[in-house]
Design a protein around this motif. Sequence first.
Motif, short mmCIF file in Angstrom:
data_model
loop_
_atom_site.label_atom_id
_atom_site.label_comp_id
_atom_site.label_asym_id
_atom_site.label_seq_id
_atom_site.Cartn_x
_atom_site.Cartn_y
_atom_site.Cartn_z
N LYS A 29 -4.88 3.04 0.17
CA LYS A 29 -3.97 4.13 0.50
C LYS A 29 -4.70 5.45 0.70
O LYS A 29 -4.40 6.21 1.63
CB LYS A 29 -2.91 4.27 -0.59
N LEU A 77 -5.18 -1.30 -4.11
CA LEU A 77 -4.15 -0.71 -3.26
C LEU A 77 -4.29 0.81 -3.20
O LEU A 77 -4.09 1.42 -2.15
CB LEU A 77 -2.76 -1.09 -3.78
N TYR A 131 -4.69 -5.98 2.88
CA TYR A 131 -4.67 -6.53 1.52
C TYR A 131 -3.93 -7.86 1.55
O TYR A 131 -2.88 -7.99 2.20
CB TYR A 131 -3.96 -5.56 0.57
N VAL A 144 0.84 -1.21 0.00
CA VAL A 144 0.00 0.00 0.00
C VAL A 144 0.88 1.25 0.00
O VAL A 144 0.60 2.22 -0.71
CB VAL A 144 -0.96 -0.01 1.21
#
Length: 400
Positions: free
Chosen positions: A55, A51, A66, A14
């Motif tokens: 973030k 991702l 994740y 991430v």
Amino acid sequence: MEITDVYINSTRLVSSVSMTHIRYLYATIDWASRMICIKGARGVGKTTLMLQYIKSTFQANEKAVYVSLDDLWFTEHRLIDLAEYHYLHGGTHLFVDEVHRYPYDNWAQELKNIYDRYPGLSITFTGSSLLQIDSSVADLSRRCIFYTLQGLSFREFLRFEEKGDFPTFALEQILNDHVRISADIASKTTIIPAFEEYLHHGYYPFYKETIASYQLRLQQVITTILENDLPAVEKVEYISIRKMKRLLVIVSQMVPFTPNMTKVGESVEVTRQSAVRMFQILERAALLIMLYSGKDNIRQLVKPEKVYLDNTNLMYALSSSSDIGNIRETFFANQLKQGHEITFSGQGDFRIDDTYTFEVGGKTKTFEQIKELPDSYLAIDNVEYGTGNRIPLWLFGFLY
């Protein structure tokens, strides 16, 4: 391997994902839904999309984790073990990549159980475009919202290349106002050279990593789809996979390919029925586009009228001498299949939404074949601007 390693790896991925380029699908996903599935071909950016959302939404906290289901952690643990741990430690979101690579047979049942057991936990998962998820698969269809991510549109490619950040246009806008729209875009960037680049190497986002080895990388992606993703979803023998590779090369060399299933079967040494099934599998794998006549609800019983590779980048990767007419038609079919019904037209090249007829060609293309048809248009290559019902081919890359 400890469960803390899963969180460490998640944080690392991430943190390192770039937020520079956000794909078109990001803004259309209802991220508040409790269960989301993002399907798409290998290499189109499904992992990056997840991702990026983590973030931008969760920063560095561990409310979200994740994990990819081909992670070694799952050789000794189940997905529901991770969900239990995550839930008990205050987690609210679980992002699961490549469900078709789960080493156990019942990923769909486990996702259903997680959904039912942990009401405060939201699940987003990605899977191969080969996945067929319906009411027979653990009843996920009524719990889940499904999205499909395509490769880059020409519009997105221009943004990735920092050659302009342009809006999308509905098909009707392009048909009715293409002169103004194309003039505005062409005044801000050199459109024809950029379009040629896109046709060659602009469909899969990983082209940014290295253009020099892009075609080789794309060949490897095709091999991975057929040798790894396909067997994870379908019962298929290795010999059939080899024959499907041969089939792709045959299609890449035709102008475009109008299949005679009996002859196709003979050329790859399978029965007519097996040839039909191979075409259907390759279409689900987002390696082919198949056009049928009109609205046909029993497509599995009939042969397609035309077959194209899914996108022009595949053509360059599989054949050293692709026909320019085939390249043009492949681009048009690829960009229109996102959000539109595209069928075979006996008089033109394409019938769109059972309303519009299109012929695709170069500067000298005329209306001769479709002059008697209402709502008929030409999509013309190698022109910056159009006139009347002659529309620049590249402009159909601004639909998404």
